[in-house]
Scaffold this motif. Sequence first.
Motif: not given
Length: 57
Positions: A27-30, A34-37, A54-57
């Motif tokens: 996994l990579q932080e992106v 404005g939010q880090t996922v 993005v909310e799926e992860f």
Amino acid sequence: MATPKFRKSRANTHMRRSQWKANNTALQEVRIDGQTVRIPRRLVKAAQLGLVDVEEF
């Protein structure tokens, strides 16, 4: 492609298959909106373009 020359016993086949293990996806932080996922690397560009939720992860 290699082909077996002789029949392999069921025990040997199962023993060989049991040694195989799948790796977890790296996994990579992106930062997106404005939010880090943390998402898989292959989905980063699609997430930045808004094609993947993005909310799926």
